[in-house]
Design a protein around this motif. Structure first.
Motif, short mmCIF file in Angstrom:
data_model
loop_
_atom_site.label_atom_id
_atom_site.label_comp_id
_atom_site.label_asym_id
_atom_site.label_seq_id
_atom_site.Cartn_x
_atom_site.Cartn_y
_atom_site.Cartn_z
N GLY A 105 77.84 -10.37 -25.40
CA GLY A 105 78.19 -10.92 -24.30
C GLY A 105 77.34 -11.16 -23.11
O GLY A 105 76.06 -11.04 -23.32
N VAL A 106 77.76 -11.38 -21.80
CA VAL A 106 77.09 -11.91 -20.70
C VAL A 106 77.71 -11.15 -19.54
O VAL A 106 78.77 -10.83 -19.60
N ILE A 107 76.95 -10.95 -18.38
CA ILE A 107 77.27 -10.83 -17.04
C ILE A 107 77.10 -12.17 -16.24
O ILE A 107 76.32 -12.53 -16.15
N THR A 108 78.09 -12.11 -15.76
CA THR A 108 78.35 -13.32 -14.72
C THR A 108 77.66 -13.22 -13.49
O THR A 108 77.50 -11.75 -12.93
N GLY A 109 76.88 -13.96 -12.60
CA GLY A 109 76.13 -13.73 -11.61
C GLY A 109 77.33 -13.17 -10.32
O GLY A 109 78.54 -13.69 -10.20
N ASP A 110 76.59 -12.42 -9.52
CA ASP A 110 77.53 -11.87 -8.26
C ASP A 110 77.65 -13.19 -7.51
O ASP A 110 76.88 -14.06 -7.34
N MET A 111 78.74 -13.04 -6.65
CA MET A 111 79.03 -14.08 -5.78
C MET A 111 79.02 -13.43 -4.43
O MET A 111 79.44 -12.11 -4.13
N GLY A 112 78.62 -14.11 -3.13
CA GLY A 112 78.95 -13.58 -1.95
C GLY A 112 77.61 -12.59 -1.66
O GLY A 112 77.78 -11.38 -1.14
N VAL A 113 76.45 -12.89 -1.97
CA VAL A 113 75.30 -11.91 -1.65
C VAL A 113 74.24 -12.90 -0.90
O VAL A 113 73.99 -14.22 -1.16
N ASN A 114 73.69 -12.30 0.14
CA ASN A 114 72.88 -13.05 1.18
C ASN A 114 71.51 -13.14 0.60
O ASN A 114 71.21 -12.52 -0.49
N ALA A 115 70.81 -14.08 1.42
CA ALA A 115 69.33 -14.27 1.01
C ALA A 115 68.63 -12.94 1.24
O ALA A 115 67.53 -13.11 0.30
N ARG A 116 68.87 -11.80 1.55
CA ARG A 116 68.35 -10.59 1.37
C ARG A 116 68.68 -9.80 0.58
O ARG A 116 68.24 -8.66 0.10
N GLY A 117 69.58 -10.35 -0.39
CA GLY A 117 70.14 -9.59 -1.46
C GLY A 117 71.10 -8.51 -1.21
O GLY A 117 71.55 -7.63 -1.96
N GLU A 118 71.69 -8.61 -0.11
CA GLU A 118 72.78 -7.70 0.53
C GLU A 118 74.12 -8.39 0.36
O GLU A 118 74.33 -9.70 0.26
N PRO A 119 75.07 -7.58 -0.10
CA PRO A 119 76.49 -7.87 -0.23
C PRO A 119 77.17 -8.65 1.09
O PRO A 119 76.98 -7.92 2.08
N LYS A 120 77.70 -9.55 1.18
CA LYS A 120 78.49 -10.37 2.43
C LYS A 120 79.72 -9.91 2.20
O LYS A 120 80.54 -9.07 1.29
N SER A 121 80.60 -10.40 3.46
CA SER A 121 81.79 -9.87 3.42
C SER A 121 82.78 -10.27 2.03
O SER A 121 83.89 -9.76 1.90
N ASP A 122 82.34 -11.48 1.47
CA ASP A 122 83.34 -12.11 0.42
C ASP A 122 82.49 -11.71 -0.68
O ASP A 122 82.80 -12.27 -1.78
N HIS A 123 81.87 -10.66 -0.85
CA HIS A 123 81.14 -10.19 -2.25
C HIS A 123 81.85 -10.02 -3.09
O HIS A 123 82.97 -9.10 -3.19
N MET A 124 81.80 -10.51 -4.59
CA MET A 124 82.28 -10.24 -5.78
C MET A 124 81.53 -9.98 -6.87
O MET A 124 80.67 -10.90 -7.26
N PRO A 125 81.28 -8.88 -7.26
CA PRO A 125 80.45 -8.45 -8.43
C PRO A 125 80.77 -9.33 -9.82
O PRO A 125 81.78 -9.76 -9.87
#
Length: 547
Positions: free
Chosen positions: A153-173
């Motif tokens: 299988g595969v892992i889909t890309g994280d959503m809601g990650v900022n330019a520094r690679g940090e999770p934002k308030s709407d982060h979804m793994p």
């Protein structure tokens, strides 16, 4: 903690190959009253958003997949009614090549003009009616490989990650999409396909793969200049001195014409800019006569895999397959790849379904290779096996003569096996060995700049996200590529993503990833192989649906 979803089959990519595989899987299951779960993910905001082709399509694979496609209102615009092949001698003059001397594989009457995005949307609707689950706006970010070295299988890309690679308030793994088999149909130079080629040494026995960059615009033109179903292909100027390739005009519905240029990425002159060659091409009288006074509606660019038969990798590995342009099944002699991509997906579906019914999981499906070798797809690719190499070696005129003899007289059975082992990126010469190319300023009537072109490609990316164009070594662009090649990324990128700016007497290499068309030219042509294209946040990129 990641969410985990289990399916029988996971398909990566919503182009003709992936969608045809999905449809065929469900057709087989329903014919035998079997339960089957198939998931297809597409990184574009909608199906068709990221697919780009000329596009002329043979209906052969579609006839097999959906024999009643006409009753199902498949969006095939019109059959090719009139076709012309031109040799552009220079910026003013041309020769018309009589049909008698055109290689038979370049005769397109009986084929259909389509907007590939619309066609893929139709295929997706058929797949959903059959029970396929389609998720758009989801990237396949990572491979899932178990302890037995089987892709699962595969892992889909994280959503809601900022330019520094940090999770934002709407982060979804990202989500783990697990499948007994995974089909990769990412298109040319697929991100995960590259990893699979390396991990399983799939191209160990293949020739170097080759690529072209296709640039395309759709124009609204006056009715008196439009003839539905007319096709014009041309070669020669403006590429004749610097590169192999050719252009086209396809007269589609709504008084619109698709105009494009395809440039082989094995070119040597580091000063060459495919985008500017395309803009210059439109000023030739044979092209301009149709476009003058018209309105440019859309623009796009995409690479295509065209190494041909000898560059085909092993397409199977434990737990999955490569299909479509991901594997390189385009027929270079015909300039067509949609029907071959569809057929590769259908053969893959049949092999995977047979394994699932026999409860064989995670296997390297040799049955696919056997079925491929006895199919019309293999015969077609084998008959065109020399096409790309002879064009690279002898140019469009010499290669055209060879292909005429091979295809028209010998029907693809010449005993020679002509190979090209040199990857495209090693072909580039240092600037001190190249002649500069002077491109005229665009007139904003027939020719345009990159910025306005990217705008009508409807490119959209979330601004605050990590850069998806990754440098293996940040020093190479200035320390090596700029010194030796004048940093060719400034020219081969059709979207102006890469530039060198000077501030306080210091040069900086700038990557404007927001402009990226996802064409993959940088991943292919960079002479140091320093740039790796990775998928940005899902849903980003161009919008080609109507092209």
């Amino acid at each position: 903690m990641r969410e985990v979803l289990d399916f029988d089959v996971v398909i990566v990519g919503g182009g003709p190959a992936g969608l045809s595989a999905a449809c065929r899987l469900m057709q087989l299951a329903q014919a035998e009253n079997q339960e089957l779960s198939v998931c297809l993910i597409e990184k574009g905001a909608e199906i068709g958003a990221h697919v780009l082709s000329g596009a002329i399509m043979e209906s052969r694979a579609l006839d097999e997949l959906f024999p009643d496609w006409q009753q199902q209102n498949a969006p095939l615009i019109a059959q090719v009614e009139q076709e012309t092949l031109l040799y552009l001698r220079d910026e003013q003059n041309s020769w018309h090549i009589p049909n008698l001397f055109v290689p038979r594989n370049m005769h397109h009457q009986g084929s259909y003009l389509i907007r590939q995005g619309k066609f893929c949307q139709w295929l997706a609707s058929q797949a959903e009616l059959l029970g396929v689950e389609i998720f758009t706006g989801f990237t396949a970010s990572e491979l899932l490989v178990n302890e037995r070295n089987e892709v699962c299988g595969v892992i889909t890309g994280d959503m809601g990650v900022n330019a520094r690679g940090e999770p934002k308030s709407d982060h979804m793994p990202g989500i783990e999409l697990r499948g007994q088999y995974t089909l990769f149909a990412e298109g040319s130079r697929g991100h995960l396909g590259k990893q699979l080629l390396e991990r399983y040494e799939l191209d160990r026995d293949a020739d170097a793969q080759h690529f072209s960059l296709g640039l395309k615009e759709v124009w609204q033109i006056s009715p008196e200049r439009h003839q539905l179903g007319q096709v014009i292909h041309h070669f020669g100027w403006p590429l004749s001195r610097h590169a192999n390739g050719g252009g086209f005009l396809y007269f589609i519905d709504d008084c619109q014409v698709a105009v494009g240029l395809v440039v082989d990425l094995n070119y040597k002159n580091a000063y060459l800019s495919p985008f500017d060659e395309f803009q210059r091409m439109k000023h030739h009288p044979d092209i301009a006569q149709y476009l003058r006074g018209g309105q440019r509606l859309s623009y796009g660019a995409r690479t295509l895999t065209k190494g041909g038969y000898y560059a085909l990798p092993k397409m199977t590995f434990p737990g999955g397959l490569l299909i479509g342009c991901e594997a390189g099944v385009l027929n270079g002699a015909k300039l067509k790849g949609i029907h071959t991509a569809m057929k590769s997906g259908m053969i893959a579906a049949e092999s995977v379904y047979s394994a699932l019914i026999q409860k064989i999981q995670g296997a390297d499906l040799t049955s696919f290779t056997e079925s491929l070798q006895t199919s019309w797809l293999h015969d077609e690719l084998y008959s065109a096996r020399n096409s790309t190499a002879v064009m690279h070696r002898f140019g469009p005129l010499g290669g055209g003569v060879f292909n005429f003899v091979d295809q028209n007289i010998c029907r693809g059975r010449l005993p020679w096996h002509i190979r090209d082992h040199q990857p495209d990126h090693v072909q580039l010469l240092p600037v001190n060995q190249c002649s500069p190319i002077n491109y005229s300023k665009p007139d904003q009537k027939l020719s345009f700049d990159r910025a306005s072109s990217v705008y009508i490609a409807k490119v959209s990316h979330e601004h605050d996200q990590p850069c998806h164009l990754r440098l293996r070594d940040p020093q190479i662009p200035l320390a090596e590529n700029f010194v030796v090649y004048g940093e060719p990324a400034q020219r081969y990128c059709p979207a102006g993503v890469y530039s060198i700016v000077e501030e306080n007497d210091e040069k900086r290499f700038v990557i404007d990833a927001q402009n990226c068309l996802h064409c993959k030219a940088c991943d292919i042509k960079d002479p140091a192989q320093n740039i790796t294209w990775t998928p940005p946040e899902g849903g980003g990129g161009p919008l080609y649906t109507n092209m």
